[in-house]
Design a protein around this motif. Structure first.
Motif, mmCIF file in Angstrom:
data_model
loop_
_atom_site.group_PDB
_atom_site.id
_atom_site.type_symbol
_atom_site.label_atom_id
_atom_site.label_comp_id
_atom_site.label_asym_id
_atom_site.label_seq_id
_atom_site.Cartn_x
_atom_site.Cartn_y
_atom_site.Cartn_z
ATOM 1 N N ARG A 132 0.834 -1.204 0.000
ATOM 2 C CA ARG A 132 0.000 0.000 0.000
ATOM 3 C C ARG A 132 0.869 1.253 0.000
ATOM 4 N NH1 ARG A 132 -4.262 1.454 4.883
ATOM 5 N NH2 ARG A 132 -5.397 3.172 3.860
ATOM 6 N N LEU A 133 0.502 2.232 -0.831
ATOM 7 C CA LEU A 133 1.215 3.502 -0.900
ATOM 8 C C LEU A 133 0.246 4.632 -0.569
ATOM 9 C CD1 LEU A 133 3.816 4.677 -3.489
ATOM 10 C CD2 LEU A 133 1.852 6.145 -3.000
ATOM 11 N N VAL A 134 0.633 5.465 0.394
ATOM 12 C CA VAL A 134 -0.197 6.589 0.831
ATOM 13 C C VAL A 134 0.597 7.880 0.677
ATOM 14 C CG1 VAL A 134 -1.407 7.658 2.774
ATOM 15 C CG2 VAL A 134 -1.485 5.174 2.476
ATOM 16 N N ARG A 135 0.020 8.838 -0.047
ATOM 17 C CA ARG A 135 0.625 10.167 -0.185
ATOM 18 C C ARG A 135 -0.137 11.130 0.712
ATOM 19 N NH1 ARG A 135 -0.448 11.986 -5.327
ATOM 20 N NH2 ARG A 135 1.030 13.700 -5.069
ATOM 21 N N PHE A 136 0.604 11.815 1.584
ATOM 22 C CA PHE A 136 -0.011 12.669 2.609
ATOM 23 C C PHE A 136 0.576 14.075 2.545
ATOM 24 C CE2 PHE A 136 0.453 14.347 7.011
ATOM 25 C CZ PHE A 136 -0.893 14.534 7.314
ATOM 26 N N TRP A 137 -0.307 15.078 2.623
ATOM 27 C CA TRP A 137 0.144 16.472 2.652
ATOM 28 C C TRP A 137 0.123 16.973 4.089
ATOM 29 C CZ3 TRP A 137 2.796 19.831 0.014
ATOM 30 C CH2 TRP A 137 2.757 21.178 0.372
ATOM 31 N N ASP A 138 1.313 17.320 4.593
ATOM 32 C CA ASP A 138 1.444 17.828 5.958
ATOM 33 C C ASP A 138 1.284 19.342 5.925
ATOM 34 O OD1 ASP A 138 2.430 18.761 8.470
ATOM 35 O OD2 ASP A 138 3.494 16.869 8.736
ATOM 36 N N GLU A 139 0.167 19.827 6.447
ATOM 37 C CA GLU A 139 -0.109 21.265 6.423
ATOM 38 C C GLU A 139 0.861 22.044 7.302
ATOM 39 O OE1 GLU A 139 -4.172 21.733 7.594
ATOM 40 O OE2 GLU A 139 -4.934 21.435 5.554
ATOM 41 N N GLU A 140 1.258 21.440 8.407
ATOM 42 C CA GLU A 140 2.147 22.129 9.344
ATOM 43 C C GLU A 140 3.514 22.391 8.725
ATOM 44 O OE1 GLU A 140 4.038 21.451 13.816
ATOM 45 O OE2 GLU A 140 2.323 20.242 13.149
ATOM 46 N N ASP A 141 4.078 21.375 8.074
ATOM 47 C CA ASP A 141 5.400 21.515 7.450
ATOM 48 C C ASP A 141 5.316 21.942 5.990
ATOM 49 O OD1 ASP A 141 6.617 20.771 9.796
ATOM 50 O OD2 ASP A 141 6.724 18.644 9.260
ATOM 51 N N GLU A 142 4.098 21.944 5.450
ATOM 52 C CA GLU A 142 3.861 22.296 4.044
ATOM 53 C C GLU A 142 4.738 21.457 3.110
ATOM 54 O OE1 GLU A 142 4.360 26.503 3.599
ATOM 55 O OE2 GLU A 142 2.393 26.946 4.455
ATOM 56 N N ARG A 143 4.617 20.145 3.258
ATOM 57 C CA ARG A 143 5.380 19.230 2.408
ATOM 58 C C ARG A 143 4.625 17.911 2.265
ATOM 59 N NH1 ARG A 143 10.518 17.090 5.883
ATOM 60 N NH2 ARG A 143 10.735 15.866 3.983
ATOM 61 N N GLU A 144 4.990 17.180 1.240
ATOM 62 C CA GLU A 144 4.337 15.903 0.962
ATOM 63 C C GLU A 144 5.176 14.746 1.483
ATOM 64 O OE1 GLU A 144 3.536 13.109 -2.946
ATOM 65 O OE2 GLU A 144 3.331 15.287 -3.176
ATOM 66 N N PHE A 145 4.503 13.758 2.055
ATOM 67 C CA PHE A 145 5.152 12.540 2.517
ATOM 68 C C PHE A 145 4.535 11.352 1.785
ATOM 69 C CE2 PHE A 145 5.929 15.425 6.019
ATOM 70 C CZ PHE A 145 7.219 15.107 6.422
ATOM 71 N N ILE A 146 5.374 10.397 1.426
ATOM 72 C CA ILE A 146 4.895 9.175 0.782
ATOM 73 C C ILE A 146 5.267 7.996 1.671
ATOM 74 C CG2 ILE A 146 4.981 7.729 -1.276
ATOM 75 C CD1 ILE A 146 5.863 10.153 -2.864
ATOM 76 N N TYR A 147 4.252 7.237 2.064
ATOM 77 C CA TYR A 147 4.459 6.113 2.969
ATOM 78 C C TYR A 147 4.161 4.795 2.269
ATOM 79 C CZ TYR A 147 3.701 10.013 6.204
ATOM 80 O OH TYR A 147 3.750 11.228 6.834
ATOM 81 N N LEU A 148 4.908 3.777 2.648
ATOM 82 C CA LEU A 148 4.629 2.407 2.227
ATOM 83 C C LEU A 148 4.238 1.613 3.464
ATOM 84 C CD1 LEU A 148 7.640 1.699 -0.178
ATOM 85 C CD2 LEU A 148 5.300 2.308 -0.808
ATOM 86 N N THR A 149 3.231 0.775 3.325
ATOM 87 C CA THR A 149 2.801 -0.041 4.457
ATOM 88 C C THR A 149 2.122 -1.309 3.961
ATOM 89 O OG1 THR A 149 1.450 -0.083 6.473
ATOM 90 C CG2 THR A 149 0.589 1.188 4.626
ATOM 91 N N ASN A 150 2.166 -2.330 4.785
ATOM 92 C CA ASN A 150 1.415 -3.553 4.498
ATOM 93 C C ASN A 150 0.119 -3.596 5.300
ATOM 94 O OD1 ASN A 150 2.694 -3.915 6.996
ATOM 95 N ND2 ASN A 150 2.804 -6.138 6.747
#
Length: 289
Positions: A155-173
Motif C-alpha cells: 500500500r502507498l499513501v501520499r499525505f500532505w502535511d499542512e504544518e510543514d507544508e510538504r508531501e510525505f509518501i508512505y509504504l505499508t502492508n
C-alpha cells in the motif's frame, strides 16, 4: 526488567490499532578513536550507535542494541524482536524491501517512508479520500530486485502535511487501517528522536567515565534505567506531566529538599526550560565524589 516494568505501568491505547506501536531508529555518539580504539567508525573517528525500538504509546524504549557506529542501520532490523499484530514505524533509511517482507511474513505491520526513486505499478486506487490524503493505492513493485525482495502488493499513501507544508509518501502492508492513521503513526515517529535528544543532553551520555566497551555500555544502560525509573515514578505518583518534564525538573533539583509531590506540583514548566541551561547538578553529571 526495568524496561518491562515501565512499559507495564504505562500501557495505554492511544492509537487503538489492535497491536503495539513501535518506532525504530538509531543515534550515533562520536568517540575519540585513540581513547576508544574498539569503536570503529571512520579512519580518524570513533563512535557507537544506539539502535532503539521505542514504544510510542508508553514512551519507553522496548529494546536497545549498541553497536559500532560503522554498522549499517538496516542490519539492526534483523535483531528486532517482532510481535505478531504490532506496528513498526521506520524512516526512509530502513527502506529495505527484503527485510520489510520478512516483517510482513511474521504477520506484523510496518510503515516506512518511500524512497524518491521507487519503481511501481498502481493496481488499485481508493476514490474517496479524507482531507490531506493525496492518494491511497495498492501497488506492485516493478524493479527487478525489489520485485524479488517483496513479491506481494503493498500500500502507498501520499499525505500532505499542512504544518510543514510538504508531501510525505508512505509504504505499508497495513491495508486495514485508515490512510490518516498511517500518516499519524509515522508522525509519532518523532518521539524516538526526542528520546535520543534527551538521552544525550539531559542524561549526559556524551561524556563517559570509562573507555572500555563494557564501561560505555554500562553507562548507556544506566541512563536507560534512570529513564525507566522516572517513567515508573511518573505513573505511580499520577503526575500530570510528560516523562521529559519530570526528567528536566529532577535534573535541576537534585539538591532540593522539597518533597517530590510538592516539587512537581509547584514547578512551572516554563521556569524549568529557563533554568535548564544553567550550570548545576543534573542526572549523570561528571561529579567527583
Amino acid at each position: 526488567y526495568m524496561i518491562s516494568e515501565a512499559r507495564k505501568k504505562r500501557v495505554n491505547d492511544i492509537f487503538k490499532p489492535n497491536g503495539n506501536v513501535y518506532a525504530f531508529d538509531s543515534t550515533t555518539i562520536d568517540l575519540c578513536l585513540k581513547l576508544f580504539p574498539w569503536a570503529n567508525f571512520r579512519t580518524h573517528k570513533g563512535g557507537i550507535k544506539i539502535h532503539t525500538l521505542y514504544d510510542v504509546e508508553t514512551q519507553v524504549p522496548a529494546f536497545i542494541h549498541i553497536t559500532e557506529a560503522k554498522i549499517n542501520d538496516v542490519k539492526a532490523m534483523d535483531i528486532i524482536p517482532y510481535e505478531s499484530g504490532s506496528f513498526y514505524v521506520f524512516d526512509r533509511a530502513y527502506n529495505d524491501y527484503h527485510r520489510l517482507y520478512k516483517i510482513h511474513m511474521m504477520d506484523s505491520f510496518f510503515v516506512v517512508r518511500a524512497k524518491t526513486n521507487i519503481k511501481a505499478r498502481v493496481l488499485k486506487w481508493k476514490r474517496r479520500l479524507p482531507k490531506n490524503i493525496l492518494s491511497d493505492c495498492e501497488i506492485e513493485l516493478t524493479g527487478f530486485y525489489t520485485q524479488k525482495s517483496y513479491p506481494e502488493t503493498i500500500r502507498l499513501v501520499r499525505f500532505w502535511d499542512e504544518e510543514d507544508e510538504r508531501e510525505f509518501i508512505y509504504l505499508t502492508n497495513a491495508k486495514h487501517i485508515p490512510a490518516l492513521q498511517v500518516a499519524e503513526l509515522y508522525k509519532n515517529r518523532w518521539q524516538v528522536e526526542l528520546f535520543f535528544k534527551w538521552l544525550k543532553q539531559h542524561l549526559k551520555i556524551k561524556k563517559f567515565w570509562g573507555t572500555s566497551e563494557n564501561a560505555v555500555k554500562i553507562q548507556v544502560y544506566s541512563a536507560i534505567i534512570a529513564y525507566c525509573l522516572v517513567a515508573i515514578m511518573q505513573h505511580d505518583m499520577k503526575l500530570d506531566r510528560s516523562t521529559y518534564e519530570v526528567l528536566q525538573i529532577l535534573g535541576i533539583s537534585l539538591t532540593d529538599t522539597t518533597p517530590l509531590r510538592d516539587l512537581f506540583s509547584k514547578t512551572k514548566f516554563n521556569d524549568v526550560k529557563e533554568q535548564s541551561g544553567l550550570d548545576g547538578p543534573n542526572l549523570f553529571s561528571n561529579h567527583n565524589f
